[in-house]
Design a protein around this motif. Structure first.
Motif, PDB file in Angstrom:
ATOM      1  N   GLY A 105       0.753  -1.095   0.106  1.00 36.74           N
ATOM      2  CA  GLY A 105       0.112   0.033  -0.166  1.00 36.74           C
ATOM      3  C   GLY A 105       0.709   1.248  -0.001  1.00 36.74           C
ATOM      4  N   ALA A 106       0.305   2.344   0.535  1.00 38.63           N
ATOM      5  CA  ALA A 106       1.065   3.403   0.404  1.00 38.63           C
ATOM      6  C   ALA A 106       1.931   3.776   1.457  1.00 38.63           C
ATOM      7  CB  ALA A 106      -0.216   4.756   0.914  1.00 38.63           C
ATOM      8  N   THR A 107       3.044   2.988   1.165  1.00 42.77           N
ATOM      9  CA  THR A 107       4.209   2.778   2.184  1.00 42.77           C
ATOM     10  C   THR A 107       5.014   4.318   2.408  1.00 42.77           C
ATOM     11  OG1 THR A 107       4.525   0.580   2.041  1.00 42.77           O
ATOM     12  CG2 THR A 107       6.349   1.878   2.945  1.00 42.77           C
ATOM     13  N   GLN A 108       5.421   4.918   1.046  1.00 43.38           N
ATOM     14  CA  GLN A 108       6.229   5.958   0.988  1.00 43.38           C
ATOM     15  C   GLN A 108       5.121   7.249   1.562  1.00 43.38           C
ATOM     16  OE1 GLN A 108       7.627   6.936  -2.903  1.00 43.38           O
ATOM     17  NE2 GLN A 108       8.769   8.751  -2.320  1.00 43.38           N
ATOM     18  N   ALA A 109       3.926   7.196   1.210  1.00 39.26           N
ATOM     19  CA  ALA A 109       3.175   8.511   1.444  1.00 39.26           C
ATOM     20  C   ALA A 109       2.919   8.580   2.925  1.00 39.26           C
ATOM     21  CB  ALA A 109       1.911   8.300   0.693  1.00 39.26           C
ATOM     22  N   LEU A 110       2.775   7.401   3.673  1.00 37.92           N
ATOM     23  CA  LEU A 110       2.541   7.307   5.092  1.00 37.92           C
ATOM     24  C   LEU A 110       3.812   7.295   5.741  1.00 37.92           C
ATOM     25  CD1 LEU A 110      -0.256   6.772   3.983  1.00 37.92           C
ATOM     26  CD2 LEU A 110      -0.656   5.317   6.019  1.00 37.92           C
ATOM     27  N   LEU A 111       4.825   6.698   5.530  1.00 38.45           N
ATOM     28  CA  LEU A 111       6.000   6.302   6.342  1.00 38.45           C
ATOM     29  C   LEU A 111       7.229   7.323   5.683  1.00 38.45           C
ATOM     30  CD1 LEU A 111       5.805   2.719   6.881  1.00 38.45           C
ATOM     31  CD2 LEU A 111       4.769   4.446   8.109  1.00 38.45           C
ATOM     32  N   ASN A 112       7.092   7.752   4.603  1.00 45.47           N
ATOM     33  CA  ASN A 112       8.180   8.818   3.978  1.00 45.47           C
ATOM     34  C   ASN A 112       9.457   8.126   3.695  1.00 45.47           C
ATOM     35  OD1 ASN A 112       6.732  11.441   4.377  1.00 45.47           O
ATOM     36  ND2 ASN A 112       7.147  11.148   6.443  1.00 45.47           N
ATOM     37  N   GLN A 113       9.208   6.704   3.244  1.00 45.80           N
ATOM     38  CA  GLN A 113      10.075   5.634   2.801  1.00 45.80           C
ATOM     39  C   GLN A 113       9.672   4.784   1.891  1.00 45.80           C
ATOM     40  OE1 GLN A 113      11.396   4.514   7.156  1.00 45.80           O
ATOM     41  NE2 GLN A 113      13.457   4.852   6.428  1.00 45.80           N
ATOM     42  N   TYR A 114      10.514   4.142   1.144  1.00 47.63           N
ATOM     43  CA  TYR A 114      10.326   3.213   0.086  1.00 47.63           C
ATOM     44  C   TYR A 114      10.114   1.967   0.938  1.00 47.63           C
ATOM     45  CZ  TYR A 114      11.730   6.370  -3.746  1.00 47.63           C
ATOM     46  OH  TYR A 114      11.474   7.486  -4.486  1.00 47.63           O
ATOM     47  N   ALA A 115       9.371   1.121   0.457  1.00 48.98           N
ATOM     48  CA  ALA A 115       9.140  -0.235   1.107  1.00 48.98           C
ATOM     49  C   ALA A 115      10.474  -1.046   1.543  1.00 48.98           C
ATOM     50  CB  ALA A 115       8.270  -1.181   0.293  1.00 48.98           C
ATOM     51  N   ALA A 116      11.408  -0.933   0.702  1.00 52.38           N
ATOM     52  CA  ALA A 116      12.591  -1.739   0.987  1.00 52.38           C
ATOM     53  C   ALA A 116      13.342  -1.171   2.153  1.00 52.38           C
ATOM     54  CB  ALA A 116      13.592  -1.538  -0.176  1.00 52.38           C
ATOM     55  N   GLU A 117      13.124   0.289   2.411  1.00 55.87           N
ATOM     56  CA  GLU A 117      13.771   0.951   3.666  1.00 55.87           C
ATOM     57  C   GLU A 117      13.324   0.727   4.874  1.00 55.87           C
ATOM     58  OE1 GLU A 117      15.532   4.873   1.394  1.00 55.87           O
ATOM     59  OE2 GLU A 117      13.399   4.673   1.599  1.00 55.87           O
ATOM     60  N   VAL A 118      11.882   0.382   4.802  1.00 57.74           N
ATOM     61  CA  VAL A 118      11.352   0.139   6.352  1.00 57.74           C
ATOM     62  C   VAL A 118      11.630  -1.342   6.741  1.00 57.74           C
ATOM     63  CG1 VAL A 118       9.715   2.025   5.949  1.00 57.74           C
ATOM     64  CG2 VAL A 118       9.093  -0.365   5.345  1.00 57.74           C
ATOM     65  N   ILE A 119      11.916  -2.191   5.873  1.00 57.61           N
ATOM     66  CA  ILE A 119      11.899  -3.707   6.162  1.00 57.61           C
ATOM     67  C   ILE A 119      13.004  -3.979   7.261  1.00 57.61           C
ATOM     68  CG2 ILE A 119      12.569  -6.023   5.321  1.00 57.61           C
ATOM     69  CD1 ILE A 119       9.876  -4.662   4.359  1.00 57.61           C
TER      70      ILE A 119
END
Length: 548
Positions: A37-51
């Protein structure tokens, strides 16, 4: 078959994203495994960066203890009901979201989270939170509980928990500030994790708390006590320092109307905070006790007023430019030792404050007729200012004494907000038209004072004492008080500072442009009025009978 499974998976993802903006899978240690979903919009990071990151870290710092408690709860209970939390947005304001979560057996201990951004229409806006614990303050909690119970229906709680944590106040005093804040924050998180919507939990006093339990996975009393003990242990306290007890209040409202529910809640919560046990077992008994107590208070105040079992003490207000006495504020004192502030607040709640205000006005008029060398200020409740019967009674009292108008001042208080602003404004204009002057009391203590200043023509603005004291060490407060002085001057009003207790505060008031001061530096309240202080240090001398 492969295509069917893929279609089924895609369908479930579509259903999930239709109800949420972001899906997060976390492992048993709450590390992020994947997002959809909207990872970058909500967490200000790309999906790979939050793993691999801690899932609680996506929330604001103050929300992280609560978020961890929710994640722990979902592992035990299997699911949590959605709770509102703030997502950390870096330098930008936090983003309010609903967090939902479930834990499915057989998925390597993983849990599944959903985040849904709350629109303005969907938010439950609650003002009044205790900063240290993140819990609601008592008034906000009562309002939330009363609204929840009055609405009723599915999901309405059946009971209320009253929690006492003995030893907490001493532990907080003895611990270093950082650990004390951590302890109180963790206790707040424990209670919020058990509370309806993660919201309905309050701090009633230093050691007393309450919450409306969630319908999903509520902790037992023993479990709650263990969680609080664990929080104490985490900051280095022995297990026996805190002693937690949980009491239960049944919330069957029967035929109670919203006002009765509110009255019963007020009684139960206020009495719990000053006694060692729950005063009642259910809400209806609480209402009966509240009504009986109200009758007793009314009778007591009625007897007090009728018997005249009170007197006035007088405290000087001085000009700061020459230290001469300008006038005296009349303050109520009771012969039986009861607290004036609490008594007046109770009289407002019971509709008796108008009689108190009128009685004080009579005593002040009698004193002014005895002492032609002094001027006196008396308090005027907002309730009285908008009450027809009071206004007529005061007119009747004042009309025979027009010569006193230059020596009697009315201080409009904000202890209870004025609802009929137009009626109050007309009354204050009448007072000023026939020669009396009006002061807006306790400016800065409440939001309504600015509204009053916009609507009412006044001659003086009295700045709240704690506001003045804090300015001695707070540059922001000094700037605010200076702006109040400038604003008052532009409105052709003068300013009075309360709680001027030392030369440092006096000097600060002079620097900020304040005109008058009141406080122990100039004199404590006394039953007798001394001779007015004359000008000192070669400044202007003499006493003026007029206010101007």
């Amino acid at each position: 078959m492969t295509e069917d499974l893929k279609s089924q998976r895609d369908r479930y993802i579509a259903f999930s994203l239709a109800a949420a903006d972001l899906l997060i899978e976390v492992d048993e240690d709450f590390r992020i495994v994947r997002t959809v979903g909207a990872t970058q919009a909500l967490l200000n990071q790309y999906a790979a960066e939050v793993i691999g990151g801690d899932a609680s870290d996506i929330f604001t710092k103050s929300e992280r203890p609560f978020a961890r408690r929710l994640l722990q709860r979902v592992q035990v209970a299997g699911r949590i009901e959605p709770c509102a939390l703030d997502l950390d947005q870096g330098d930008q304001p936090p983003l309010r979201v609903n967090l939902g979560a479930c834990h499915l057996p057989g998925h390597h201990g993983h849990s599944f989270l959903s985040l849904t951004v709350l629109t303005d229409a969907a938010r439950v806006e609650i003002e009044g939170r205790d900063e240290a614990s993140g819990l609601l303050e008592p008034e906000a909690y009562k309002a939330f509980a009363q609204k929840t119970l009055s609405r009723g229906g599915p999901g309405a709680p059946d009971d209320m928990k009253l929690v006492r944590v003995r030893g907490l106040s001493r532990a907080v005093r003895d611990l270093p500030d950082q650990k004390a804040q951590m302890l109180v924050g963790e206790i707040g998180a424990v209670l919020r994790a058990n509370a309806l919507n993660g919201v309905a939990a309050a701090r009633l006093s230093e050691e007393d708390f309450s919450y409306l339990p969630s319908s999903a996975g509520e902790s037992s009393s023993q479990g709650l006590s263990q969680d609080i003990t664990a929080a104490a242990r985490a900051v280095g306290l022995p297990d026996d320092v805190l002693n937690t007890t949980v009491m239960n209040l049944a919330l069957s409202v029967g035929n109670l109307d919203p006002d009765s529910i509110a009255r019963a809640l007020t009684y139960v919560l206020s009495h719990f905070s000053v006694t060692d046990r729950a005063p009642v077992k259910d809400l209806e008994s609480g209402l009966q006790a509240a009504m009986a107590e109200t009758v007793n208070h009314f009778d007591s105040l009625r007897t007090l007023i009728d018997g005249g079992d009170y007197t006035l003490f007088y405290q000087p207000v001085v000009r700061l430019d020459d230290r001469s006495t300008h006038h005296y504020e009349a303050l109520l004192r009771f012969s039986d030792g009861r607290a004036p502030f609490d008594t007046i607040r109770m009289s407002e709640q019971l509709g008796l404050v108008q009689e108190f205000d009128l009685a004080v006005a009579r005593k002040a008029v009698d004193m002014l007729n005895l002492r032609s060398d002094v001027s006196i200020a008396i308090n005027l409740s907002g309730q009285s200012a908008q009450n027809d019967a009071f206004r007529e009674s005061l007119r009747t009292l004042l009309l025979p004494f027009p010569h006193l108008s230059s020596r009697l001042l009315f201080e409009l208080t904000e202890s209870k907000a004025i609802e009929d602003m137009e009626a109050a404004a007309n009354f204050l204009r009448w007072l000023r038209r026939i020669g009396y002057q009006v002061c807006l009391d306790d400016f800065g203590a409440g939001a309504a004072t600015y509204a009053y200043l916009r609507r009412f023509d006044v001659d003086y603005v009295k700045i709240d004492g704690p506001f003045v004291k804090e300015a001695c060490d707070n540059q922001r407060q000094r700037a605010l008080i200076r702006s109040i002085a400038v604003l008052a001057r532009e409105l052709k009003a003068e300013t009075v500072a309360e709680m001027v207790e030392d030369e440092t505060t006096l000097k600060l008031c002079e620097e900020l442009g304040i005109d008058y001061g009141q406080g122990f530096l100039f004199g404590k309240p006394k039953a007798q009025i001394d001779m007015p202080r004359q000008a000192v240090n070669g400044r202007r001398r003499g006493f003026s009978e007029s206010w101007g």
